[in-house]
Write a protein that holds these residues in place. Structure first.
Motif, PDB file in Angstrom:
ATOM      1  N   ASN A 216       4.939   6.276 -41.224  1.00  0.00           N
ATOM      2  CA  ASN A 216       4.931   7.652 -41.720  1.00  0.00           C
ATOM      3  C   ASN A 216       3.546   7.931 -42.293  1.00  0.00           C
ATOM      4  O   ASN A 216       3.149   7.348 -43.296  1.00  0.00           O
ATOM      5  N   SER A 217       2.819   8.809 -41.655  1.00  0.00           N
ATOM      6  CA  SER A 217       1.480   9.143 -42.126  1.00  0.00           C
ATOM      7  C   SER A 217       1.427  10.541 -42.741  1.00  0.00           C
ATOM      8  O   SER A 217       0.346  11.091 -42.949  1.00  0.00           O
ATOM      9  N   GLY A 218       2.615  11.097 -43.062  1.00  0.00           N
ATOM     10  CA  GLY A 218       2.672  12.417 -43.676  1.00  0.00           C
ATOM     11  C   GLY A 218       2.921  12.340 -45.172  1.00  0.00           C
ATOM     12  O   GLY A 218       2.696  11.308 -45.809  1.00  0.00           O
ATOM     13  N   ASN A 219       3.430  13.438 -45.748  1.00  0.00           N
ATOM     14  CA  ASN A 219       3.669  13.463 -47.202  1.00  0.00           C
ATOM     15  C   ASN A 219       5.126  13.705 -47.565  1.00  0.00           C
ATOM     16  O   ASN A 219       5.436  14.048 -48.701  1.00  0.00           O
ATOM     17  N   THR A 220       6.036  13.520 -46.605  1.00  0.00           N
ATOM     18  CA  THR A 220       7.461  13.645 -46.895  1.00  0.00           C
ATOM     19  C   THR A 220       8.232  12.629 -46.058  1.00  0.00           C
ATOM     20  O   THR A 220       7.739  12.173 -45.020  1.00  0.00           O
ATOM     21  N   ASP A 221       9.415  12.229 -46.513  1.00  0.00           N
ATOM     22  CA  ASP A 221      10.174  11.227 -45.766  1.00  0.00           C
ATOM     23  C   ASP A 221      10.918  11.864 -44.600  1.00  0.00           C
ATOM     24  O   ASP A 221      11.172  13.061 -44.579  1.00  0.00           O
ATOM     25  N   PHE A 222      11.265  11.041 -43.638  1.00  0.00           N
ATOM     26  CA  PHE A 222      12.016  11.532 -42.490  1.00  0.00           C
ATOM     27  C   PHE A 222      12.692  10.361 -41.791  1.00  0.00           C
ATOM     28  O   PHE A 222      12.426   9.197 -42.067  1.00  0.00           O
ATOM     29  N   LEU A 223      13.570  10.714 -40.849  1.00  0.00           N
ATOM     30  CA  LEU A 223      14.365   9.740 -40.112  1.00  0.00           C
ATOM     31  C   LEU A 223      13.935   9.764 -38.650  1.00  0.00           C
ATOM     32  O   LEU A 223      13.797  10.836 -38.056  1.00  0.00           O
ATOM     33  N   THR A 224      13.691   8.595 -38.067  1.00  0.00           N
ATOM     34  CA  THR A 224      13.393   8.526 -36.639  1.00  0.00           C
ATOM     35  C   THR A 224      14.588   7.925 -35.906  1.00  0.00           C
ATOM     36  O   THR A 224      15.327   7.113 -36.447  1.00  0.00           O
ATOM     37  N   THR A 225      14.751   8.337 -34.656  1.00  0.00           N
ATOM     38  CA  THR A 225      15.775   7.768 -33.795  1.00  0.00           C
ATOM     39  C   THR A 225      15.085   6.980 -32.688  1.00  0.00           C
ATOM     40  O   THR A 225      14.165   7.487 -32.039  1.00  0.00           O
ATOM     41  N   ASN A 226      15.523   5.748 -32.493  1.00  0.00           N
ATOM     42  CA  ASN A 226      14.892   4.864 -31.513  1.00  0.00           C
ATOM     43  C   ASN A 226      15.932   4.399 -30.506  1.00  0.00           C
ATOM     44  O   ASN A 226      17.005   3.932 -30.882  1.00  0.00           O
ATOM     45  N   THR A 227      15.604   4.522 -29.234  1.00  0.00           N
ATOM     46  CA  THR A 227      16.565   4.242 -28.174  1.00  0.00           C
ATOM     47  C   THR A 227      15.934   3.333 -27.124  1.00  0.00           C
ATOM     48  O   THR A 227      14.770   3.491 -26.767  1.00  0.00           O
ATOM     49  N   LEU A 228      16.720   2.387 -26.638  1.00  0.00           N
ATOM     50  CA  LEU A 228      16.312   1.531 -25.530  1.00  0.00           C
ATOM     51  C   LEU A 228      17.034   2.015 -24.274  1.00  0.00           C
ATOM     52  O   LEU A 228      18.262   2.109 -24.252  1.00  0.00           O
ATOM     53  N   VAL A 229      16.263   2.345 -23.245  1.00  0.00           N
ATOM     54  CA  VAL A 229      16.820   2.792 -21.970  1.00  0.00           C
ATOM     55  C   VAL A 229      16.421   1.788 -20.892  1.00  0.00           C
ATOM     56  O   VAL A 229      15.235   1.497 -20.716  1.00  0.00           O
ATOM     57  N   VAL A 230      17.422   1.246 -20.192  1.00  0.00           N
ATOM     58  CA  VAL A 230      17.165   0.252 -19.150  1.00  0.00           C
ATOM     59  C   VAL A 230      17.643   0.812 -17.815  1.00  0.00           C
ATOM     60  O   VAL A 230      18.795   1.250 -17.695  1.00  0.00           O
ATOM     61  N   LYS A 231      16.747   0.772 -16.802  1.00  0.00           N
ATOM     62  CA  LYS A 231      17.081   1.253 -15.464  1.00  0.00           C
ATOM     63  C   LYS A 231      16.832   0.151 -14.440  1.00  0.00           C
ATOM     64  O   LYS A 231      15.956  -0.705 -14.630  1.00  0.00           O
ATOM     65  N   SER A 232      17.598   0.209 -13.376  1.00  0.00           N
ATOM     66  CA  SER A 232      17.395  -0.754 -12.288  1.00  0.00           C
ATOM     67  C   SER A 232      16.094  -0.447 -11.566  1.00  0.00           C
ATOM     68  O   SER A 232      15.450   0.585 -11.809  1.00  0.00           O
ATOM     69  N   LEU A 233      15.719  -1.333 -10.656  1.00  0.00           N
ATOM     70  CA  LEU A 233      14.480  -1.143  -9.906  1.00  0.00           C
ATOM     71  C   LEU A 233      14.519   0.127  -9.074  1.00  0.00           C
ATOM     72  O   LEU A 233      13.460   0.690  -8.727  1.00  0.00           O
ATOM     73  N   PHE A 234      15.728   0.599  -8.784  1.00  0.00           N
ATOM     74  CA  PHE A 234      15.885   1.800  -7.958  1.00  0.00           C
ATOM     75  C   PHE A 234      16.150   3.051  -8.800  1.00  0.00           C
ATOM     76  O   PHE A 234      16.487   4.104  -8.265  1.00  0.00           O
ATOM     77  N   GLY A 235      16.046   2.931 -10.144  1.00  0.00           N
ATOM     78  CA  GLY A 235      16.131   4.107 -11.006  1.00  0.00           C
ATOM     79  C   GLY A 235      17.499   4.393 -11.586  1.00  0.00           C
ATOM     80  O   GLY A 235      17.662   5.384 -12.312  1.00  0.00           O
ATOM     81  N   ARG A 236      18.494   3.541 -11.329  1.00  0.00           N
ATOM     82  CA  ARG A 236      19.833   3.786 -11.882  1.00  0.00           C
ATOM     83  C   ARG A 236      19.890   3.277 -13.317  1.00  0.00           C
ATOM     84  O   ARG A 236      19.538   2.134 -13.591  1.00  0.00           O
ATOM     85  N   GLU A 237      20.351   4.135 -14.252  1.00  0.00           N
ATOM     86  CA  GLU A 237      20.444   3.731 -15.651  1.00  0.00           C
ATOM     87  C   GLU A 237      21.598   2.756 -15.840  1.00  0.00           C
ATOM     88  O   GLU A 237      22.741   3.057 -15.504  1.00  0.00           O
TER      89      GLU A 237
END
Length: 331
Positions: A216-237
């Motif tokens: 956080n490089s600002g002057n107020t607190d906040f919440l981040t959302t972090n997601t892991l997305v895995v897809k096959s070699l052919f693009g299928r999630e």
């Protein structure tokens, strides 16, 4: 912190010559202050079923509050304290510093930019006498925000501590802290950045574990959302971090980076495109992607040994053909 230290010095001076002595117990209200979610969302407790920290008999049904402050204005709020024990208590109340991070001593000085609010707070009563078991009291506090108050986050606490009630001996004191998460209106800056990320290129066995760090490089607190997305070699999630997982990071202003791990459990053999997605304030999304091989060591070794053997055989075949061609040309 001067008042706090003077209070401790006074208590230790009473220790000399005391007839019966017991230890001081400073207990915190059950509050996930250092959790990955907004602490104020986890501050409500049921004083009847799970009221107390070990060694404590007073309870805050709500242990934290988020408030908005306007420069030059007063804000008056209140909270309650319940005596959940079997002993009558008298309580003393005082504004206090609250350093909202696991390594707060490194992130904030006690009298720093984000803790000025302590000096803005007054309480309507500093003492409450003879609180009977099961009784609940209301503490009213006022925040007098200066006109020159800096915009952004401010943090403070209000300590509630049991009194000795004139005992000649030093007694076990019990203390809770009501915590204030404030934002002073004005030029608030919500800004974050992903400062490090790690996605392994090869997973031999077990889970595919990735990590990232956000600051956080600002002057107020906040919440981040972090997601892991895995897809096959052919693009299928094939996988996406469920919303119910602990994949959020609560960030205090100007703090050190905070890390989180994102896991894809027991992936099958194959090649995958693995992407880390981090949603920062104002909807900005940062993505990092890498091609990951999931295969046991023996399979990789076998593959490369086989590949090497094929290369050798092809080389021999090519060399043989070239040699035959030269003999035919010579004849």
């Amino acid at each position: 912190m001067g008042d706090y230290m003077r209070g401790k010095s006074h208590l230790f001076s009473k220790l000399i010559g005391a007839i019966a002595v017991s230890s001081i117990v400073f207990a915190s209200q059950p509050l996930a202050v250092f959790a990955n979610t907004d602490p104020t969302q986890n501050s409500q407790v049921n004083c009847g079923t799970a009221p107390l920290v070990e060694g404590t008999s007073i309870c805050l049904p709500n242990a934290a509050e988020r408030i908005i402050l306007a420069p030059g204005q007063e804000t008056t709020r209140s909270f309650t304290v319940r005596n959940g024990g079997s002993t009558t208590y008298s309580l003393e109340v005082s504004p206090s510093f609250f350093l909202p991070s696991a390594d707060a001593g490194d992130r904030f000085s006690v009298d720093g930019f984000f803790t000025e609010m302590r000096s803005w707070i007054t309480v309507d009563r500093t003492e409450f006498r003879n609180i009977a078991p099961g009784e609940t009291i209301t503490i009213t506090y006022t925040v007098n925000t200066p006109a020159s108050a800096p915009a952004g986050a401010q943090y403070a606490g209000i300590n509630v501590r049991t009194m000795e009630d004139g005992s000649d001996a030093m007694v076990a004191q019990k203390q809770l802290q009501f915590r204030l998460f404030a934002q002073v209106s004005g030029d608030t800056v919500e800004r974050g950045e992903v400062v490090a990320h790690d996605i392994p290129g090869w997973v031999k066995s077990g889970d595919l574990i990735t990590s990232l760090s956000v600051r956080n490089s600002g002057n107020t607190d906040f919440l981040t959302t972090n997601t892991l997305v895995v897809k096959s070699l052919f693009g299928r999630e094939v996988f996406r971090t469920p919303a119910t997982h602990d994949n959020t990071i609560f960030l205090y202003p100007q703090s050190e980076p905070v890390s989180v791990e994102l896991t894809f459990s027991e992936p099958r053999f194959g090649l995958y495109y693995v992407t880390q997605q981090t949603v920062l304030p104002l909807g900005e999304t940062i993505e990092n992607t890498r091609l990951v091989l999931v295969a046991p060591t023996w399979m990789v070794v076998t593959f490369f040994v086989g590949l090497g053997a094929v290369i050798v055989l092809v080389g021999i075949a090519v060399a043989t053909r070239i040699a035959k061609s030269r003999r035919l040309t010579t004849e």
